[in-house]
Scaffold this active site. Structure first.
Site, PDB file in Angstrom:
ATOM      1  N   LYS A   1       0.839  -1.209   0.000  1.00  0.00           N
ATOM      2  CA  LYS A   1       0.000   0.000   0.000  1.00  0.00           C
ATOM      3  C   LYS A   1       0.871   1.255   0.000  1.00  0.00           C
ATOM      4  CE  LYS A   1      -3.865   2.429   0.512  1.00  0.00           C
ATOM      5  NZ  LYS A   1      -3.531   3.690   1.127  1.00  0.00           N
TER       6      LYS A   1
ATOM      7  N   GLU B   1       1.131   6.826  -6.622  1.00  0.00           N
ATOM      8  CA  GLU B   1       0.065   7.835  -6.723  1.00  0.00           C
ATOM      9  C   GLU B   1       0.648   9.256  -6.705  1.00  0.00           C
ATOM     10  OE1 GLU B   1      -3.226   7.222  -3.789  1.00  0.00           O
ATOM     11  OE2 GLU B   1      -2.820   9.302  -3.285  1.00  0.00           O
TER      12      GLU B   1
END
Lengths: 340, 340, 340, 340
Positions: free
Chosen positions: D188, D195
């Site tokens: 993650k 991102e």
């Protein structure tokens, strides 16, 4: 509408197929006669010379040029010599927008319209449709609207954006008149510059994941190698192919590029068929030049570009200078590349 | 003053020479007896074991540790077991400042002082003096002042800074008490981080100069190679060795690193003895970690660090991912590294 | 030799002083008559118009142009109209090397020689000498050798590089004929590009030092602020002015730029007279453009350039887009700039 | 299955809704009683204290912790004191994976299982499903499979990847067991690092598009401003909102982040409600730290991170140093920020 297509490589041929599938008719020409003959279908008319090509088009003619960047200039000027007032040339390739500006200016006194059309979609465009970024005069672009609409993916290819209502605008179909000559390729250039940054972001992240096992590997113990302080924190074997697949659904970073990455890794997670020499193709460079001219920061896009140059071996002399400096001030002998 | 030196590599031995040349006396020890025996001179006393070393030092003892980073921790704890209240350990190596913080805290209950001393100067330090960045308790550092002053280059080694008057401060001699435990190595860490950036700036600039002839070279003509638009603008053969020499005098970018670069290039302008594998040695990494922890941007220093990782081949998997993506969306076949 | 100087700003006036101090004679002209009148001395002859200036020079004339970049082109063409075969124009300003290439080509048919001369040394050049990077034809540069040698700092201004022997070469005096027209400004451009990188490396490092106290400051506790995991590791108050001073002696990163930084900080360590708007002046941009054209990575120099653009507020729209994205996907409300 | 949820913020509450919509039952608790009372539905049971919460869960208990990062540690240890052998704690927040490693190790002697679950999906997750990246022991994760499968978006949410056949794997449903404790949050973390890079690539590109009109604007004419050489090349007014919309269909850079950007710009193309202060939230920092520890280059992700720090004003001291240097060597007076 009738459209003439010059250049029947993968992109040109697929555009013809998509157009004729949508009720348009095409006259097609390529310097390679085999490419012409291979492209058959209802509403596809072959030309065996540039003169024949011109003759088979009704006036005002519309010619789409889809040839390698290196010969676009010559193709446009050859065409211009044969075209008439109110005919239109569309350059659908990856031209530099400054060339568009010059070409439009050169053709204007002859009454020939010039339209630049950045075309994105790659090998999937025939089925998926192409995203079109268009530059040129208002009236001319309006007239060509049926062409662009047929090539574009169409409204249904993505959920509608919240806040948009009523009759879908052209950009919601997947094509956009961006401004005067060059504007289409300018926007396409930036599109590709962004693409460089996106690709590099995924590649970097996956590379960090790939090395999450560094604490398990025995590391060289020498004065030229920094020891890893906390090896116990880096003992994961991450399955990169599975990770790219899981991110495709529900995550913030899902994208078409990620879909492609997952597809590439599905069959070959080590990618050993590739050597890691990453070519660059003009637009990444031009985007960086534009940022510099405009005085606008582009650290991410330029880092992505420079990473490609490095993959091409172009940092080598700089790296040798660094090794030479280290030897001078610290007496460090260089580890040979093969030692690492 | 009397000082004990553990670790007689190039740096340790040169420090002893510089200290004894300046009227101090040294007891010297190294696990390698040959290194001990090789270091002779008036005011240099040999020790043949750690116990012997401790026994030959007068209390309160001052011990300078100058051993490879990997064994500093063990050396300090071995020493601590033998030292007494009010003795001092100086770590003159390239320790991570967080280790200093831990060591100082561990030794404190035993009344042993811990001083961290970042030492810059490289192979030229014996003659040129060493720049010292020191962390530790005020009283202890004060007491050691004669040691530091002798090691430092001295006021005369640079013109006085405008605006500074009166008795020269310690920093004008070339040594500075930067703060409590760890502060010396913290400042040294940043020093080296800056060094990474400086080195990379020179190397990049010289690499661009080196390629100023790119317009003269025949370039591959294929779809995977961006053509050079204005080859006439890049037709210079620049003599890099001469350029680095000319910049040494009067230019804004003159520096000691430039002096070294000019020296490296004087005999070997192509640097073909080097492969371009550039090692990194901890401080560049730690500087980047500190910037991230502090929330402070460090794009230049981190780019320099990442350039070294790339030279070590650590971008390879990322590059193969980029090639795989390009093949997916554009059908681009990768140029092999050997083709370039 | 006799030399005509057009442009009597700080640089032009100091060059005249340095030349006449070294036995040359100068005819001087500036559009600002006050600047002409202010520059007096033996061997300095005033001109009150361009015609007067030309008339007072003996043939073959040598004219050094030292005017703002924006008017160099016009000055050169005005001069060219008045000069004769075998006269020489030296552009000593910060022209783009591509302009040199065009000017040299334009003047060639008229028999007028064009020499481009990148001049580094800043406000200290009068005393310290100027580093000269020169482009032009061999014979012409040879003829001007006495001029360049007088302006350059001279061999004594730096210790000789190891490996260099015999009669010192021109580059050891501080001037270098780098190649044909434009080569001088090309090398000067890269010089300034490197300067951007060096400056940024120091500034970044000092900024990280400045924030070494971040563990002592109370940080905002909210969902939009990352907590500092180990505040005890960042509790140093580092005296930046002292650190820059200590690095001037014996350290690997000593340089002239560091000398200047220490001088700036000596009187004003907080630098609150500055707002942090950092201008850029052409060469940093051009260096980046050259790297991109050549296909050579320049991550450090470009990062330094982009940092200046950011300081000028040019990232603002990009930053607002990031805030808008964060609000979209995470519902994050932006912290206002004033909250930070 | 039955699951206990602690923490009923947006994410926690939506997870409960998604689970109970899919046939699971939940016991819910939050320190804020109002949040508990607001969450009603069949199969949702309220707890009014931690003891009550534990009592209402059947053994072996499964507790999902979804609280702010700052209180996760305390919540986990409070829970552990009340749980029994074979119970499981799932941390679904944004913990640092190293904390997971410590927690799992601490709980192991008590027979309590620890699972870390990186959860992506943002405010759209209730409807769209959440992408889950999971770390922990094999048997435990297997047992929880029905929970994860219900939360994940499901196979139908994306077209199947070419090359994948047969029964869809877990990752094709949108959840993945990545490895032992910490592996979920490690993946993650990298997800969020990517991102950062993706977001910055879009933002930079759009900023360059926004400034495509720079040739139309009157630019300050002073010595501190680089003139634009070819203003005619930058005379486009590009409609950024329309461009982001057109790229959503058929282009190589279509993505969910682009969808969100188009949505943000649809109503407010100037984004003047935002000030451009971009927060960062841990994972971008941690990704950079991991890259540095692993010795892997991350120029794009780190540039994105550093851009955020700059937007927060953290480059200010560095910028003032640059201005001070420029004043020293060139006598340049700084343009004030308000002048720009």
């Amino acid at each position: 509408m009738q459209l003439g297509m010059i250049g029947l490589g993968r992109m040109g041929a697929n555009l013809v197929r998509r157009l004729t599938n949508n009720g348009h008719s095409c006259v097609v020409y390529d310097v390679n006669a085999a490419a012409v003959n291979a492209l058959t279908g209802q509403d596809i008319q072959h030309a065996d010379s540039l003169d024949d090509f011109i003759a088979k088009l009704s006036r005002p003619r519309v010619v789409w040029v889809m040839v390698p960047a290196g010969v676009t200039g010559k193709t446009v000027s050859d065409l211009a010599a044969l075209l008439s007032v109110d005919d239109t040339i569309i350059d659908g390739g990856n031209s530099y927008y400054r060339d568009d500006q010059v070409r439009a200016k050169t053709l204007k006194p002859h009454g020939i319209h010039y339209v630049d059309c950045g075309t994105s979609g790659g090998v999937f465009g025939l089925e998926r449709g192409y995203c079109l970024m268009i530059g040129g005069e208002d009236g001319v672009i309006d007239r060509l609207d049926p062409i662009f609409r047929s090539i574009a993916p169409g409204v249904a290819s993505a959920p509608r954006t919240a806040g948009r209502e009523g009759e879908p605008a052209a950009e919601e179909h997947g094509y956009l008149h961006c401004g005067p000559a060059g504007a289409g390729h300018f926007v396409k250039m930036i599109h590709n510059g962004i693409e460089y940054g996106l690709m590099a972001a995924y590649a970097e992240g996956l590379n960090i994941l790939k090395h999450a096992d560094v604490g398990l590997r025995s590391r060289t113990q020498d004065a030229e190698t920094t020891p890893l302080r906390e090896p116990e924190a880096y003992q994961y074997h991450i399955d990169i192919a599975k990770v790219t697949e899981v991110w495709r659904r529900g995550s913030v970073i899902s994208s078409w590029l990620l879909d492609l990455t997952a597809a590439a890794l599905a069959g070959d997670s080590e990618l050993e068929q590739f050597s890691g020499h990453v070519s660059d193709s003009g637009e990444g460079r031009w985007t960086t030049l534009a940022a510099v001219d405009e005085g606008v920061p582009a650290p991410v896009i330029s880092a992505a570009l420079f990473g490609r140059f490095e993959s091409q071996g172009e940092a080598d002399y700089a790296d040798r200078i660094l090794s030479a400096m280290r030897k001078q001030f610290g007496g460090h002998d260089e580890k040979q590349k093969s030692d690492s």
